[in-house]
Scaffold this motif. Structure first.
Motif, PDB file in Angstrom:
ATOM      1  N   ALA A   1      27.387 -16.495  -7.289  1.00  0.00           N
ATOM      2  CA  ALA A   1      26.631 -15.668  -8.228  1.00  0.00           C
ATOM      3  C   ALA A   1      26.654 -16.331  -9.589  1.00  0.00           C
ATOM      4  O   ALA A   1      27.696 -16.816 -10.050  1.00  0.00           O
ATOM      5  N   CYS A   2      25.507 -16.380 -10.245  1.00  0.00           N
ATOM      6  CA  CYS A   2      25.413 -16.984 -11.565  1.00  0.00           C
ATOM      7  C   CYS A   2      25.855 -15.987 -12.632  1.00  0.00           C
ATOM      8  O   CYS A   2      25.595 -14.775 -12.522  1.00  0.00           O
TER       9      CYS A   2
ATOM     10  N   GLY B   1      18.250 -17.424 -15.738  1.00  0.00           N
ATOM     11  CA  GLY B   1      18.118 -16.036 -15.319  1.00  0.00           C
ATOM     12  C   GLY B   1      18.292 -15.809 -13.835  1.00  0.00           C
ATOM     13  O   GLY B   1      18.203 -14.667 -13.374  1.00  0.00           O
ATOM     14  N   ALA B   2      18.534 -16.862 -13.059  1.00  0.00           N
ATOM     15  CA  ALA B   2      18.756 -16.699 -11.625  1.00  0.00           C
ATOM     16  C   ALA B   2      20.064 -15.955 -11.377  1.00  0.00           C
ATOM     17  O   ALA B   2      21.035 -16.107 -12.124  1.00  0.00           O
ATOM     18  N   ARG B   3      20.093 -15.181 -10.322  1.00  0.00           N
ATOM     19  CA  ARG B   3      21.317 -14.457  -9.963  1.00  0.00           C
ATOM     20  C   ARG B   3      22.233 -15.280  -9.069  1.00  0.00           C
ATOM     21  O   ARG B   3      23.438 -15.070  -9.049  1.00  0.00           O
TER      22      ARG B   3
ATOM     23  N   ARG C   1      18.288 -22.334  -6.749  1.00  0.00           N
ATOM     24  CA  ARG C   1      18.562 -21.083  -7.458  1.00  0.00           C
ATOM     25  C   ARG C   1      17.636 -19.985  -6.944  1.00  0.00           C
ATOM     26  O   ARG C   1      16.516 -20.260  -6.514  1.00  0.00           O
ATOM     27  N   ALA C   2      18.109 -18.755  -7.018  1.00  0.00           N
ATOM     28  CA  ALA C   2      17.324 -17.642  -6.498  1.00  0.00           C
ATOM     29  C   ALA C   2      17.600 -16.371  -7.273  1.00  0.00           C
ATOM     30  O   ALA C   2      18.705 -16.166  -7.790  1.00  0.00           O
ATOM     31  N   GLU C   3      16.576 -15.522  -7.341  1.00  0.00           N
ATOM     32  CA  GLU C   3      16.748 -14.197  -7.929  1.00  0.00           C
ATOM     33  C   GLU C   3      17.352 -13.228  -6.921  1.00  0.00           C
ATOM     34  O   GLU C   3      18.161 -12.374  -7.272  1.00  0.00           O
TER      35      GLU C   3
ATOM     36  N   MET D   1      26.859  -6.251  -5.086  1.00  0.00           N
ATOM     37  CA  MET D   1      26.273  -7.430  -5.705  1.00  0.00           C
ATOM     38  C   MET D   1      24.756  -7.275  -5.733  1.00  0.00           C
ATOM     39  O   MET D   1      24.076  -7.541  -4.750  1.00  0.00           O
ATOM     40  N   PRO D   2      24.182  -6.826  -6.842  1.00  0.00           N
ATOM     41  CA  PRO D   2      22.728  -6.648  -6.927  1.00  0.00           C
ATOM     42  C   PRO D   2      21.989  -7.939  -6.589  1.00  0.00           C
ATOM     43  O   PRO D   2      22.383  -9.025  -7.002  1.00  0.00           O
ATOM     44  N   GLY D   3      20.920  -7.796  -5.800  1.00  0.00           N
ATOM     45  CA  GLY D   3      20.125  -8.955  -5.418  1.00  0.00           C
ATOM     46  C   GLY D   3      20.550  -9.600  -4.121  1.00  0.00           C
ATOM     47  O   GLY D   3      19.881 -10.511  -3.632  1.00  0.00           O
TER      48      GLY D   3
END
Length: 421
Positions: A148-149, A156-158, A170-172, A382-384
């Motif tokens: 997780a970022c 802004g990626a999660r 990277r991914a949202e 963990m949202p997303g």
């Protein structure tokens, strides 16, 4: 479908799915159809490896009927019910036949297969649909790390992935559709469980399910190849855990067949070590067999049992009952008759273990349903982060039920992501 060379490594993907099995393919398809730019990463060179080997290599894509009792979870059965019935079975079948254009057939067992008996027809139709929807597929690439970022990092990626090739992605939003530990030759290695734990999730203990059982007793080994209908009861400390009826097959190592696979999880689960397995041959209990023995008259024990059961099994059971095979049924003492009735209607099958993940069709245990939102299958921690398929703590019996779970939950994730974005 777009390949690895076409993706922009510096961009942040709105949605990335890890695992191109049944759940992963449905997740990316429905997300992409909803307008979401999606990336699908699969470690196996050929996506849908488990689809291609299922159902004896014919792909038992669905069951023809559904009950909640066809599934097991250690968590909320209400949550499991809500998920299973969120996409009605007849609509799932229509998706394959009308949307994907794959004709299906229902066999006498109630299992649904492609009319062609060709599993590649299912995988090809799914991959073609994904291609038309604009999904980007990367096959033969392993994700080594998922983290997780921190807020404000990575544009802004999660989430950020480290791939075995050295590239990062990277991914949202991310969906773990990595399956379990069963059938490792298809690429299942349990990595998704590790990733879920590192991102804060707990895991229910994993175990092989729908797996052949082993015995150390030679008398059962010698019956290899014999098959018949039986009712199996798993019992622990005098308590009935579960009973199932179906076809049983003796093997050189122990027991297999649909009824064995269905009940195997009761003996493979760690908390049920020490459970006993009892067989009622032909599905009739000891009381029913006792009534037949009483009415047998002058027939010998051997001729009676051979007339009812496969010859080799009949002879083993008579020896196990410790009675003279030539004794007339009418001359059996009460104790002898009870022994014969017991081995016919409540026969103990000594279990020494199971064949493990190498041959197990699915993995029991996994991410608890309580840790995901039932409406979306998004992590509550963990949202997303989303989960679909075998990685969740739900296991179906044999007959296409685990595929149904994968199709339903994969679609649920894809629709949720599309609706969110």
């Amino acid at each position: 479908m777009s390949d690895a060379r076409e993706r922009d490594a510096s961009a942040t993907w709105p949605f990335v799915v890890i695992g191109a099995g049944a759940a992963g393919l449905l997740a990316v398809l429905f997300a992409a159809r909803g307008g979401v730019r999606t990336l699908l990463i699969e470690s196996h060179p050929k996506p849908g490896a488990k689809i291609r080997v299922s159902g004896g290599g014919r792909c038992n894509v669905l069951p023809s009927a559904l009950e909640l009792a066809d599934f097991h979870t250690e968590g909320s059965r209400n949550a499991m019910r809500n998920l299973l019935f969120s996409w009605p079975l007849e609509e799932v079948r229509a998706f394959f036949e009308r949307d994907l254009g794959v004709p299906l057939k229902v066999e006498e067992t109630g299992k649904i297969f492609p009319v062609s008996d060709d599993p590649s027809e299912i995988t090809s139709a799914l991959l073609s649909a994904c291609e038309r929807a604009g999904v980007t597929l990367v096959a033969g690439e392993r994700v080594c790390e998922l983290r997780a970022c921190a807020p404000g990092d990575a544009g802004g990626a999660r989430f950020e992935f480290a791939l075995a090739s050295g590239e990062s992605v990277r991914a949202e939003r991310v969906a773990l559709c990595t399956g379990g530990l069963s059938l490792p030759k298809t690429g299942s290695d349990g990595w998704g469980y590790q990733a879920a734990e590192r991102l804060g999730h707990t895991l229910r203990r994993r175990y092989p399910a729908l797996v052949p059982l082993l015995t150390s007793e030679n008398r059962w080994h010698e019956l290899a190849g014999v098959s018949l209908r039986a009712r199996l009861s798993a019992v622990r400390e005098g308590k009935l855990l579960e009973a199932r009826t179906g076809d049983l097959l003796f093997t050189h190592k122990g027991f297999s067949g649909p009824v064995v696979l269905d009940i195997s999880y009761q003996l493979a689960r760690a908390d049920h070590r020490g459970a006993a397995l009892l067989a009622a041959w032909l599905g009739d209990d000891a009381e029913a067999w006792d009534a037949r023995l009483r009415a047998g008259g002058s027939r010998s024990v051997q001729s009676f049992t051979r007339a009812q059961l496969p010859k080799r099994l009949a002879d083993v059971l008579v020896a196990l009952a410790r009675v003279d095979p030539e004794r007339a049924l009418a001359r059996l003492t009460r104790e002898e008759r009870e022994r014969v009735a017991t081995v016919l209607g409540e026969c103990p099958l000594e279990i020494a273990g199971d064949e493990g993940y190498r041959t197990a069709e699915v993995t029991g245990g996994g991410v608890p349903l309580e840790e995901v939102a039932t409406r979306t299958l998004e992590s509550r921690l963990m949202p997303g982060l989303y989960f679909a398929g075998e990685i969740l703590d739900v296991t179906g019996r044999i007959g296409g039920f685990n595929f149904l779970w994968a199709w339903v939950t994969g679609r649920k994730v894809g629709l949720a992501v599309a609706g969110d974005l």
